[in-house]
Motif scaffolding. Sequence first.
Motif, PDB file in Angstrom:
ATOM      1  N   GLN A 145       0.836  -1.201   0.000  1.00 37.35           N
ATOM      2  CA  GLN A 145       0.000   0.000   0.000  1.00 37.35           C
ATOM      3  C   GLN A 145       0.874   1.256   0.000  1.00 37.35           C
ATOM      4  N   ASN A 146       1.897   1.217  -0.847  1.00 41.54           N
ATOM      5  CA  ASN A 146       2.853   2.314  -0.915  1.00 41.54           C
ATOM      6  C   ASN A 146       3.425   2.364  -2.324  1.00 41.54           C
ATOM      7  N   ASN A 147       3.543   3.559  -2.882  1.00 40.09           N
ATOM      8  CA  ASN A 147       4.092   3.709  -4.234  1.00 40.09           C
ATOM      9  C   ASN A 147       5.615   3.766  -4.253  1.00 40.09           C
ATOM     10  N   LYS A 148       6.227   4.029  -3.101  1.00 41.25           N
ATOM     11  CA  LYS A 148       7.685   4.112  -3.038  1.00 41.25           C
ATOM     12  C   LYS A 148       8.258   2.736  -2.727  1.00 41.25           C
ATOM     13  N   ILE A 149       8.343   1.903  -3.746  1.00 40.58           N
ATOM     14  CA  ILE A 149       8.753   0.515  -3.534  1.00 40.58           C
ATOM     15  C   ILE A 149      10.047   0.169  -4.276  1.00 40.58           C
ATOM     16  N   GLU A 150      10.730   1.156  -4.827  1.00 38.40           N
ATOM     17  CA  GLU A 150      11.922   0.874  -5.631  1.00 38.40           C
ATOM     18  C   GLU A 150      13.014   0.208  -4.806  1.00 38.40           C
ATOM     19  N   LYS A 151      13.265   0.701  -3.603  1.00 37.38           N
ATOM     20  CA  LYS A 151      14.318   0.116  -2.777  1.00 37.38           C
ATOM     21  C   LYS A 151      13.944  -1.293  -2.330  1.00 37.38           C
ATOM     22  N   GLN A 152      12.677  -1.497  -1.968  1.00 34.71           N
ATOM     23  CA  GLN A 152      12.223  -2.842  -1.619  1.00 34.71           C
ATOM     24  C   GLN A 152      12.369  -3.784  -2.802  1.00 34.71           C
ATOM     25  N   LEU A 153      12.015  -3.295  -3.977  1.00 31.44           N
ATOM     26  CA  LEU A 153      12.087  -4.113  -5.183  1.00 31.44           C
ATOM     27  C   LEU A 153      13.535  -4.472  -5.508  1.00 31.44           C
ATOM     28  N   ASP A 154      14.428  -3.510  -5.361  1.00 28.61           N
ATOM     29  CA  ASP A 154      15.852  -3.783  -5.611  1.00 28.61           C
ATOM     30  C   ASP A 154      16.394  -4.811  -4.624  1.00 28.61           C
ATOM     31  N   GLN A 155      16.009  -4.663  -3.361  1.00 29.52           N
ATOM     32  CA  GLN A 155      16.462  -5.605  -2.345  1.00 29.52           C
ATOM     33  C   GLN A 155      15.924  -7.004  -2.616  1.00 29.52           C
ATOM     34  N   LEU A 156      14.663  -7.097  -2.971  1.00 32.04           N
ATOM     35  CA  LEU A 156      14.054  -8.383  -3.271  1.00 32.04           C
ATOM     36  C   LEU A 156      14.693  -9.012  -4.505  1.00 32.04           C
ATOM     37  N   GLU A 157      15.024  -8.182  -5.489  1.00 32.44           N
ATOM     38  CA  GLU A 157      15.655  -8.685  -6.711  1.00 32.44           C
ATOM     39  C   GLU A 157      17.042  -9.259  -6.409  1.00 32.44           C
ATOM     40  N   ARG A 158      17.777  -8.615  -5.514  1.00 32.40           N
ATOM     41  CA  ARG A 158      19.095  -9.130  -5.135  1.00 32.40           C
ATOM     42  C   ARG A 158      18.970 -10.481  -4.433  1.00 32.40           C
ATOM     43  N   ILE A 159      17.974 -10.599  -3.559  1.00 34.49           N
ATOM     44  CA  ILE A 159      17.777 -11.860  -2.826  1.00 34.49           C
ATOM     45  C   ILE A 159      17.426 -12.986  -3.781  1.00 34.49           C
ATOM     46  N   VAL A 160      16.535 -12.702  -4.735  1.00 33.27           N
ATOM     47  CA  VAL A 160      16.140 -13.718  -5.718  1.00 33.27           C
ATOM     48  C   VAL A 160      17.342 -14.158  -6.540  1.00 33.27           C
ATOM     49  N   GLN A 161      18.153 -13.196  -6.950  1.00 35.57           N
ATOM     50  CA  GLN A 161      19.330 -13.509  -7.748  1.00 35.57           C
ATOM     51  C   GLN A 161      20.323 -14.362  -6.968  1.00 35.57           C
ATOM     52  N   GLU A 162      20.522 -14.025  -5.693  1.00 37.58           N
ATOM     53  CA  GLU A 162      21.444 -14.799  -4.867  1.00 37.58           C
ATOM     54  C   GLU A 162      20.952 -16.235  -4.683  1.00 37.58           C
ATOM     55  N   GLU A 163      19.649 -16.390  -4.460  1.00 38.90           N
ATOM     56  CA  GLU A 163      19.102 -17.734  -4.262  1.00 38.90           C
ATOM     57  C   GLU A 163      19.197 -18.562  -5.540  1.00 38.90           C
ATOM     58  N   GLN A 164      18.972 -17.940  -6.674  1.00 29.12           N
ATOM     59  CA  GLN A 164      19.067 -18.672  -7.935  1.00 29.12           C
ATOM     60  C   GLN A 164      20.507 -19.073  -8.234  1.00 29.12           C
ATOM     61  N   ASN A 165      21.458 -18.258  -7.799  1.00 22.99           N
ATOM     62  CA  ASN A 165      22.869 -18.604  -8.002  1.00 22.99           C
ATOM     63  C   ASN A 165      23.325 -19.708  -7.062  1.00 22.99           C
ATOM     64  N   GLU A 166      22.738 -19.723  -5.858  1.00 22.47           N
ATOM     65  CA  GLU A 166      23.144 -20.714  -4.863  1.00 22.47           C
ATOM     66  C   GLU A 166      22.546 -22.083  -5.143  1.00 22.47           C
ATOM     67  N   VAL A 167      21.262 -22.120  -5.532  1.00 28.83           N
ATOM     68  CA  VAL A 167      20.563 -23.392  -5.737  1.00 28.83           C
ATOM     69  C   VAL A 167      20.369 -23.619  -7.233  1.00 28.83           C
ATOM     70  N   GLN A 168      21.120 -24.569  -7.755  1.00 30.45           N
ATOM     71  CA  GLN A 168      21.046 -24.856  -9.184  1.00 30.45           C
ATOM     72  C   GLN A 168      20.140 -26.039  -9.489  1.00 30.45           C
ATOM     73  N   ASN A 169      20.148 -27.067  -8.641  1.00 30.80           N
ATOM     74  CA  ASN A 169      19.306 -28.230  -8.881  1.00 30.80           C
ATOM     75  C   ASN A 169      18.963 -28.906  -7.556  1.00 30.80           C
ATOM     76  N   PHE A 170      18.116 -29.906  -7.650  1.00 30.82           N
ATOM     77  CA  PHE A 170      17.571 -30.579  -6.466  1.00 30.82           C
ATOM     78  C   PHE A 170      18.646 -31.313  -5.670  1.00 30.82           C
ATOM     79  N   THR A 171      19.684 -31.804  -6.341  1.00 29.52           N
ATOM     80  CA  THR A 171      20.701 -32.614  -5.663  1.00 29.52           C
ATOM     81  C   THR A 171      21.501 -31.814  -4.641  1.00 29.52           C
ATOM     82  N   GLU A 172      21.452 -30.472  -4.727  1.00 29.38           N
ATOM     83  CA  GLU A 172      22.207 -29.660  -3.784  1.00 29.38           C
ATOM     84  C   GLU A 172      21.640 -29.753  -2.362  1.00 29.38           C
ATOM     85  N   ILE A 173      20.420 -30.247  -2.244  1.00 27.70           N
ATOM     86  CA  ILE A 173      19.866 -30.485  -0.911  1.00 27.70           C
ATOM     87  C   ILE A 173      20.721 -31.492  -0.159  1.00 27.70           C
TER      88      ILE A 173
END
Length: 381
Positions: free
Chosen positions: A279-307
């Motif tokens: 409920q806020n239009n100023k979401i650029e910093k939140q979006l950038d932070q969330l994008e970094r987290i998603v990118q880090e998780e995708q780099n860390e977890v490549q496939n199921f066997t890493e479990i």
Amino acid sequence: MEDTEQTINRDFSYSKLPEISLSNNIKLLEINIENNEEKSFLPTKTSMEGEIETEDKKNNVESTIKPGKLWFSREFLVQFGIIYVASLLMFITGMHTGWVGPTILKLSSNNSEIPLTSTEVSWLAAMVPFGGGIGPTFGAILANKIGRKNTILLTTVPEIFTWITVILAKDSYCLCIAQFIRGVTGGSAFAVIPMYVGEISSPKFRGIMGTLSVLQHHAGLFFETALVPYISISSNAGIAITIPTFLILVFIWMPESPYYFLMKNQRENAGKSLRILSQNNKIEKQLDQLERIVQEEQNEVQNFTEIFRVKNNRVSFILCLGIMSIQHLTGFVPLLVYAQLILDKSNSPIDPYISGIIIQGFGQQLQRNGRDKDGSYGTFA
């Protein structure tokens, strides 16, 4: 001697400041101090707070809201409403287990609509756990392929058909098929609902939001336990079918998780979801932070066997598997399912249906006290 004293007194009188001059200086000093405080030249408390305030705090809506009012903010109400509707799928999942106990007691009686043998009763009771064993795999795969929202909707649709099957059932095979499908959809719900709740709820509300889905599951279980004994099986199915129908009609308008949109490189759609949720239009910093987290998780977890290959993942997997196994190996679920039938066979002075309701109520309370209140996870910051 007298001359010396006169000289000292004279010198002292000449060196004294006039009273008017001294009072004027004091007033000027007070005025200067006040001006300095107003202009923040001095390191006052107000100026220090302003200096250490970070940009993230300035752009966050909660910085302008008192802590006591957070629970009545638009952000909280919007997130609570969305998660409440989504958690109706957990309510439906609880109904699966609550429906079995009093139903098998009805169907085992002499005037049963669909007479069941002891073997058929066992199969009917086992179908939900059997389907629930493979359901989470489908839920997790679909959540990453078609999105959390679409997975919830797709999981809810079969629920309508299972209740229709119960209304039209003429033998135990139809009931077993319906229960197996419920097990699959229920297992999918346990995979996707915590995922969706964690990703759309902000950290300050995530604990209560995670608890809501657990409470919904127990409420659904208790609802069926209390309703089935006093109406026919087909009438109960007619009432129960309204809940998944309502869920589909309302939830189709709810936003998708911004986390999922960023996984699919749809930043614009993620921003739209985030604006609705915060409920806020100023979401650029939140979006950038969330994008970094998603990118880090995708780099860390490549496939199921890493479990199993990564030590931290392996330890976490073993702990979760052990805790869930202990919970189910206690026999809690079979006890709830067979409670009414066992009490009926034991010639208990208390009505077995009433006893079942009591056991369900106390059993839910004990299970809720032993469960973590924040079972959800997510990265919506």
